[in-house]
Design a protein around this motif. Structure first.
Motif, mmCIF file in Angstrom:
data_model
loop_
_atom_site.group_PDB
_atom_site.id
_atom_site.type_symbol
_atom_site.label_atom_id
_atom_site.label_comp_id
_atom_site.label_asym_id
_atom_site.label_seq_id
_atom_site.Cartn_x
_atom_site.Cartn_y
_atom_site.Cartn_z
ATOM 1 N N ILE A 285 36.751 37.916 30.770
ATOM 2 C CA ILE A 285 35.875 36.959 30.095
ATOM 3 C C ILE A 285 35.626 35.742 30.974
ATOM 4 N N PHE A 286 36.653 35.318 31.689
ATOM 5 C CA PHE A 286 36.582 34.074 32.449
ATOM 6 C C PHE A 286 36.073 34.243 33.876
ATOM 7 N N GLU A 287 35.996 35.466 34.363
ATOM 8 C CA GLU A 287 35.669 35.655 35.780
ATOM 9 C C GLU A 287 34.328 35.022 36.156
ATOM 10 N N ASP A 288 33.281 35.301 35.399
ATOM 11 C CA ASP A 288 31.974 34.724 35.708
ATOM 12 C C ASP A 288 32.000 33.205 35.593
ATOM 13 N N LEU A 289 32.797 32.690 34.667
ATOM 14 C CA LEU A 289 32.897 31.242 34.469
ATOM 15 C C LEU A 289 33.413 30.547 35.726
ATOM 16 N N PHE A 290 34.310 31.225 36.452
ATOM 17 C CA PHE A 290 34.948 30.627 37.618
ATOM 18 C C PHE A 290 34.273 30.983 38.935
ATOM 19 N N THR A 291 33.693 32.150 39.024
ATOM 20 C CA THR A 291 33.265 32.648 40.344
ATOM 21 C C THR A 291 31.765 32.832 40.495
ATOM 22 N N LEU B 33 41.789 35.375 41.156
ATOM 23 C CA LEU B 33 42.744 36.463 40.931
ATOM 24 C C LEU B 33 44.178 35.952 40.945
ATOM 25 N N ARG B 34 44.482 35.038 41.848
ATOM 26 C CA ARG B 34 45.839 34.493 41.893
ATOM 27 C C ARG B 34 46.161 33.705 40.627
ATOM 28 N N LEU B 35 45.197 32.948 40.124
ATOM 29 C CA LEU B 35 45.412 32.229 38.873
ATOM 30 C C LEU B 35 45.651 33.197 37.717
ATOM 31 N N CYS B 36 45.020 34.350 37.781
ATOM 32 C CA CYS B 36 45.185 35.351 36.727
ATOM 33 C C CYS B 36 46.473 36.155 36.885
ATOM 34 N N GLY B 37 47.241 35.869 37.937
ATOM 35 C CA GLY B 37 48.477 36.589 38.169
ATOM 36 C C GLY B 37 48.271 37.949 38.795
ATOM 37 N N LYS B 38 47.101 38.188 39.383
ATOM 38 C CA LYS B 38 46.792 39.468 39.989
ATOM 39 C C LYS B 38 46.860 39.367 41.518
ATOM 40 N N SER B 39 47.102 40.480 42.173
ATOM 41 C CA SER B 39 47.177 40.497 43.635
ATOM 42 C C SER B 39 45.775 40.502 44.220
ATOM 43 N N PRO B 40 45.474 39.559 45.099
ATOM 44 C CA PRO B 40 44.150 39.547 45.738
ATOM 45 C C PRO B 40 44.095 40.580 46.851
#
Length: 398
Positions: A265-271, A161-168
């Motif tokens: 799209i990328f969330e599953d790729l990373f987590t 989330l931080r890489l995506c610029g979102k607040s965790p």
């Protein structure tokens, strides 16, 4: 048949702050750094990046990325043994897949991360900060994804989330990597009275003071606020500079912009770990190159495919331990799982004749061709397949 980016190659650029090498050097060279578990990255002329992997009998993952500082150059991987002798193969995709798979595994288990193996957060290391290694690690992850289709499936949701610029979400005590400090916070949080909480704060005074959250409380609500503030600072606040360096590495090839534009799209790729392969998946994964029907070879090939399917079931059920199903695509392609966008070529099964000399499986990892030996008895086929793959765990090892 090489997997390349559809864009022009960039010329060598000056190395960024904290990188190991700034001058171009010819050829597939590597240099061991005596203080770090990495081989010095070097530029290989203008045609592409060069990667070298030093593999000894314990398969130590000491790997590097090469190419220009922008990451645009195509990788040209050469695997070497413990004496520096190259494998001698031309990299048409297979060595790169194997190399980037090993690189991502080394990154996952490196000191730059903390926490469970499949839920990693950044760890704080002042040496990495001073030398800019967080940026290099970010760049390496990006290169693994783009050049090799290797998914970094071990990122925590917070880091993603931080890489995506979102607040965790608010930091939890489970995310506090230092066990001693976590136990002190748990003691404060578990206090049932203000007096017990202040006594616990006194016991944790040195640690809490370093986090900038030392204060004595007058209510249990203030207790919870203090614990949350300390956890937040430990997990996020003190990591600000390290995260910014790490984030900088993801700007390679414009990947950070794409990540932030399409986080879903990328969330599953990373987590999320990829779905484990099952024996039945290999029927659609590989296309079989049979001889023409009616030929003398076709019955032998039909029998071998039956052996192959029975053997995959045995592997899945643990009867060929320590061999696992993921080792089969590693042997055939260099990748332990199907890349998110699939392989550049459809994997193919061919057959090896001459039972006296061709008793073990063979593979062309660039063309993604797996060659099965012909045996008349299943037990012989099972033994040779299992031993052949177990004795070939990686490039650069005889």
């Amino acid at each position: 048949m090489e997997t390349t980016l559809n864009m022009p190659l960039a010329p060598p650029e000056p190395a960024p702050a904290g990188s190991f090498e700034s001058e171009p050097v010819p050829g597939p060279l590597f240099e061991r750094n005596t203080t770090e578990e990495w081989i010095t990255p070097r530029w290989q002329g203008s045609g592409g990046g060069c990667g070298a992997v030093m593999a000894d009998t314990t398969l130590q993952h000491r790997v590097d990325i090469g190419g220009s500082a922008s990451g645009l150059a195509k990788l040209d991987v050469i695997f070497v043994d413990s004496e520096g002798e190259g494998e001698g193969a031309v990299d048409d995709g297979g060595p790169t897949r194997e190399y980037l798979r090993l690189l991502m595994r080394a990154i996952q288990h490196s000191k730059i991360f903390d926490g469970p193996e499949d839920d990693r957060l950044l760890a704080l290391d002042t040496h990495y900060l001073e030398t800019g290694l967080y940026t290099l690690f970010g760049k390496m992850v990006t290169v693994c994804i783009i050049h090799g289709g290797v998914r970094p499936c071990f990122f925590s949701k917070r880091l993603f989330l931080r890489l995506c610029g979102k607040s965790p979400p608010a930091a939890s005590l489970d995310e506090v990597g230092d066990q001693s400090f976590r136990e002190k916070l748990l003691k404060i949080k578990g206090a049932e009275t203000v007096r017990e909480a202040n006594d616990a704060i006194t016991d944790a005074e040195d640690s809490v003071s370093m986090m900038g959250t030392l204060r004595y409380i007058t209510s249990l609500e203030q207790r919870d606020s203090l614990v949350q503030s300390a956890a937040h600072y430990f997990v996020d606040g003190r990591m600000h500079v390290a995260f910014r360096q790490f984030e900088e590495g993801f700007k390679t090839l414009g990947f950070l912009d794409e990540l932030r534009a399409h986080p879903e799209i990328f969330e599953d790729l990373f987590t999320s770990a990829p779905k484990p392969l099952e024996a039945k998946d290999f029927s659609t994964l590989f296309q079989v190159d049979f001889s023409v029907p009616g030929s003398n070879r076709r019955p032998l090939e039909n029998q071998t495919i039956c052996f192959w399917r029975d053997w995959l079931i045995d592997v899945e059920e643990g009867e060929c331990s320590p061999l696992t199903l993921e080792m089969v695509p590693e042997f055939a392609s260099g990748a332990s799982a199907v890349p998110p966008l699939g392989f550049p070529l459809h994997p193919v099964i061919e057959f090896l004749y001459n039972e006296d000399t061709k008793i073990f499986p063979e593979a062309n990892t660039c063309a993604i061709v797996l060659r099965l030996p012909i045996h008349k008895q299943y037990e012989k086929f099972k033994s040779c397949m299992t031993e052949g793959i177990l004795q070939a765990p990686g490039f650069g090892i005889a």
